[in-house]
Write a protein that holds these residues in place. Structure first.
Motif, PDB file in Angstrom:
ATOM      1  N   GLU A  91     -11.249  21.981   0.144  1.00 22.55           N
ATOM      2  CA  GLU A  91     -10.384  22.661  -0.559  1.00 22.55           C
ATOM      3  C   GLU A  91      -9.783  21.208  -2.073  1.00 22.55           C
ATOM      4  N   ASP A  92     -10.365  21.637  -2.826  1.00 25.16           N
ATOM      5  CA  ASP A  92      -9.507  20.555  -4.294  1.00 25.16           C
ATOM      6  C   ASP A  92      -8.471  19.963  -4.183  1.00 25.16           C
ATOM      7  N   ILE A  93      -7.936  19.075  -4.203  1.00 24.04           N
ATOM      8  CA  ILE A  93      -6.770  18.674  -4.607  1.00 24.04           C
ATOM      9  C   ILE A  93      -6.771  17.533  -5.861  1.00 24.04           C
ATOM     10  N   VAL A  94      -5.357  16.952  -6.079  1.00 20.77           N
ATOM     11  CA  VAL A  94      -4.950  15.944  -6.672  1.00 20.77           C
ATOM     12  C   VAL A  94      -4.973  14.885  -5.945  1.00 20.77           C
ATOM     13  N   LEU A  95      -6.248  13.819  -5.910  1.00 20.60           N
ATOM     14  CA  LEU A  95      -6.165  12.578  -4.924  1.00 20.60           C
ATOM     15  C   LEU A  95      -5.336  11.328  -5.135  1.00 20.60           C
ATOM     16  N   ARG A  96      -4.881  11.481  -6.443  1.00 17.55           N
ATOM     17  CA  ARG A  96      -3.447  10.652  -7.516  1.00 17.55           C
ATOM     18  C   ARG A  96      -3.669  10.600  -8.773  1.00 17.55           C
ATOM     19  N   ARG A  97      -1.748  10.526  -8.506  1.00 16.41           N
ATOM     20  CA  ARG A  97      -1.488  10.619 -10.190  1.00 16.41           C
ATOM     21  C   ARG A  97      -2.383   9.262 -10.514  1.00 16.41           C
ATOM     22  N   GLU A  98      -2.759   8.682 -11.945  1.00 20.16           N
ATOM     23  CA  GLU A  98      -2.358   7.270 -11.915  1.00 20.16           C
ATOM     24  C   GLU A  98      -1.790   7.184 -13.015  1.00 20.16           C
ATOM     25  N   ALA A  99      -1.747   6.248 -14.161  1.00 25.93           N
ATOM     26  CA  ALA A  99      -1.204   6.098 -15.301  1.00 25.93           C
ATOM     27  C   ALA A  99      -2.010   6.702 -16.590  1.00 25.93           C
ATOM     28  N   THR A 100      -3.556   6.541 -15.958  1.00 22.37           N
ATOM     29  CA  THR A 100      -4.628   7.016 -17.167  1.00 22.37           C
ATOM     30  C   THR A 100      -4.064   8.436 -16.790  1.00 22.37           C
ATOM     31  N   GLY A 101      -3.859   9.361 -15.947  1.00 21.30           N
ATOM     32  CA  GLY A 101      -4.484  10.650 -15.402  1.00 21.30           C
ATOM     33  C   GLY A 101      -4.632  10.960 -14.288  1.00 21.30           C
TER      34      GLY A 101
ATOM     35  N   TYR B 142       0.151  10.226  -3.027  1.00 25.11           N
ATOM     36  CA  TYR B 142      -1.319   9.785  -2.553  1.00 25.11           C
ATOM     37  C   TYR B 142      -0.148  10.967  -1.697  1.00 25.11           C
ATOM     38  N   ARG B 143      -1.537  12.222  -1.579  1.00 28.42           N
ATOM     39  CA  ARG B 143      -1.101  12.495   0.150  1.00 28.42           C
ATOM     40  C   ARG B 143      -1.949  12.983   0.829  1.00 28.42           C
ATOM     41  N   ALA B 144      -2.895  12.753   0.261  1.00 27.51           N
ATOM     42  CA  ALA B 144      -4.601  13.545   0.784  1.00 27.51           C
ATOM     43  C   ALA B 144      -4.090  13.239   2.607  1.00 27.51           C
ATOM     44  N   PRO B 145      -3.501  11.712   3.945  1.00 30.95           N
ATOM     45  CA  PRO B 145      -3.658  12.620   4.654  1.00 30.95           C
ATOM     46  C   PRO B 145      -3.198  13.616   5.391  1.00 30.95           C
ATOM     47  N   GLU B 146      -1.925  14.070   4.837  1.00 28.99           N
ATOM     48  CA  GLU B 146      -0.759  15.382   5.247  1.00 28.99           C
ATOM     49  C   GLU B 146      -1.781  16.730   4.068  1.00 28.99           C
TER      50      GLU B 146
ATOM     51  N   PHE C  55       0.712  -1.226   0.003  1.00 30.75           N
ATOM     52  CA  PHE C  55       0.393  -0.139  -0.243  1.00 30.75           C
ATOM     53  C   PHE C  55       0.781   1.268  -0.201  1.00 30.75           C
ATOM     54  N   ASP C  56       1.906   1.524   0.863  1.00 26.48           N
ATOM     55  CA  ASP C  56       2.636   2.475   1.422  1.00 26.48           C
ATOM     56  C   ASP C  56       2.911   3.305   0.158  1.00 26.48           C
ATOM     57  N   ARG C  57       4.014   1.705  -0.305  1.00 27.70           N
ATOM     58  CA  ARG C  57       4.881   2.233  -1.736  1.00 27.70           C
ATOM     59  C   ARG C  57       3.315   2.226  -2.538  1.00 27.70           C
ATOM     60  N   GLN C  58       2.679   1.698  -2.516  1.00 29.04           N
ATOM     61  CA  GLN C  58       1.642   1.923  -4.228  1.00 29.04           C
ATOM     62  C   GLN C  58       1.137   3.839  -4.396  1.00 29.04           C
ATOM     63  N   LEU C  59       0.608   3.761  -3.410  1.00 31.92           N
ATOM     64  CA  LEU C  59       0.049   4.893  -3.478  1.00 31.92           C
ATOM     65  C   LEU C  59       0.921   6.199  -2.582  1.00 31.92           C
ATOM     66  N   VAL C  60       2.076   6.445  -2.030  1.00 30.91           N
ATOM     67  CA  VAL C  60       2.733   7.342  -1.405  1.00 30.91           C
ATOM     68  C   VAL C  60       3.776   7.508  -2.846  1.00 30.91           C
ATOM     69  N   GLU C  61       4.291   6.242  -3.384  1.00 28.95           N
ATOM     70  CA  GLU C  61       5.742   6.640  -4.177  1.00 28.95           C
ATOM     71  C   GLU C  61       5.234   6.566  -5.495  1.00 28.95           C
ATOM     72  N   MET C  62       4.138   5.586  -6.059  1.00 29.53           N
ATOM     73  CA  MET C  62       3.839   5.774  -7.424  1.00 29.53           C
ATOM     74  C   MET C  62       2.752   6.724  -7.542  1.00 29.53           C
TER      75      MET C  62
END
Ligand code: SAM
Length: 397
Positions: A375-385, A224-228, A214-221
């Motif tokens: 507040e609007d944020i980018v939730l995840r940066r996935e391969a598709t956008g 993902y920064r929603a908690p912060e 989870f951490d590697r996939q969400l945070v590194e790839m």
């Protein structure tokens, strides 16, 4: 045209790329192309740079031009094929890999990606076994276990919105492993999408399976920064809380940010594997394995802040959760959460997650809460956008 200026600029671009300064490299490659639009080394360099920067769609055009230069090295075609694969254009990716392999045998990683591209493309014909046989034939001795290929392929096809192909693969997976709760639910979402929330057994199985990665996939790839970001939004208005509930705490990514409020911190989650990771990370006074709504209903007036980062994506209808959260908050308590941003109302997405419109959140929150901030944020940066999200801070009325 000053050929020395071109060579100098190209050297700057290559040096910047080698040092990982991708923006500088891009600017220098583009400067070369302004001077000489068909400079094939600059086209390849720019394409490669964009590929490394995960701007796959933008990489395709310069790489396509770079491949057409006379005497282009075979690696250029391989890069183009990878870029096409990463944009979900499996037909062109498979063709491009096949052509590259005709010039020079592909290295192992590229051969496996070719095999996957060919199989995903062949799924459009509706025969999953034939597509997986094609995968095995192309991959040869490098072939991975077919169920793994199918499982990962299903997720990729859903992400690229190739839903017919995903259904074909999903049906193959269901037939091969009827006990797989995760795939069974995800296939049902594509065939009979009438769920107002993700079934708890699905969520538990999904995150038990994901916990290690989870951490590697969400945070590194996925960046993902929603908690912060959600904790920052809370900190913009409130300094301290006595009792905080991290609802759907997962691996505890929020704990370091919530620690700043000086509260007693409780984490609740359905997945024991995620809770074990949260315990390893530390920062929680209590960790409880429970379903979110059931837990909230059992804790009247027990918390001053309820914090839910990336959890409401598993709920369509938010009314039961918001009603239970209002009961679990003390007088003046705060509910902070993120949603995946939708158009209107709530909608079950092919990814088996839910998106919520602002109108809906406001309407469902109104009986028990006042919206203090959003507040609007980018939730995840996935391969598709990029997946857009929205953070909300609600104060209990
Ligand atoms: C995407 S993760 C986010 C984890 C954490 N909040 C974070 O931001 O890193 C979603 C988490 O919510 C949990 N979850 C989803 N639905 C739940 C429910 N109904 N009850 C309890 N936990 C739930 C999952 O098990 C998972 O750990």
């Amino acid at each position: 045209m000053d050929s020395q200026a071109i060579e100098d600029m190209l050297a700057i671009a290559v040096a910047a790329g080698a040092q990982g300064r991708l923006d500088d490299a891009e600017a220098a490659f583009r400067a070369v192309l302004v001077m000489k639009p068909d400079h094939d080394e600059a086209l390849f360099g720019l394409g490669l740079n964009l590929l490394i920067a995960r701007r796959f769609q933008e990489a395709v055009e310069p790489l396509t031009w770079a491949v057409h230069a006379p005497n282009a090295e075979p690696v250029r075609r391989q890069c183009l094929a990878h870029a096409l694969f990463l944009t979900g254009d499996f037909a062109r990716a498979a063709d491009t890999f096949a052509t590259a392999n005709g010039v020079e045998p592909l290295p192992e990683g590229a051969r496996v990606t070719w095999a996957r591209a060919a199989a995903y493309n062949a799924l459009e014909g509706g025969d999953a076994q034939a597509a997986l046989d094609l995968y095995a034939m192309i991959a040869g001795p490098l072939a991975e276990d077919l169920e793994t290929v199918a499982r990962e392929g299903f997720g990729i096809l859903v992400a690229f919105d190739s839903l017919d192909a995903a259904r074909t693969l999903g049906a193959w997976l269901a037939a091969h492993n009827p006990a797989d709760l995760i795939r069974a639910h995800e296939l049902r979402v594509l065939t009979d999408p009438r769920f107002d929330r993700a079934p708890p057994a699905y969520v538990e199985a999904l995150f038990d399976d994901l916990a290690q990665r989870f951490d590697r996939q969400l945070v590194e790839m996925l960046d993902y920064r929603a908690p912060e970001l959600l904790a920052n939004l809370v900190a913009g208005r409130y300094a301290r809380f006595a009792r905080i509930l991290d609802l759907g705490c997962g691996t505890g990514l929020a704990a370091p940010f919530l620690g700043g409020f000086g509260a007693q911190l409780t984490g609740v989650d359905l997945s024991s594997a995620m809770l074990a990771k949260a315990a390893e990370r530390g920062g929680y006074d209590h960790l409880v394995q429970a379903e979110a709504v059931t837990f909230l209903q059992s804790q009247p007036s027990a918390f001053d802040l309820i914090f839910a980062a990336d959890v409401l994506i598993y709920f369509g209808d938010l009314a039961p959760l918001l009603t239970a959260a209002a009961e679990a908050l003390a007088h003046g308590g705060v509910l902070a959460f993120s949603v995946e941003r939708g158009e209107a109302g709530w909608r079950l997405l092919p990814t088996a997650r839910y998106a919520h419109g602002d109108d809906y959140v406001r309407q469902v929150a109104a009986p028990g809460f006042r919206i203090a901030d959003h507040e609007d944020i980018v939730l995840r940066r996935e391969a598709t956008g990029v997946t857009q999200g929205r953070l909300y801070l609600l104060e209990k009325l």
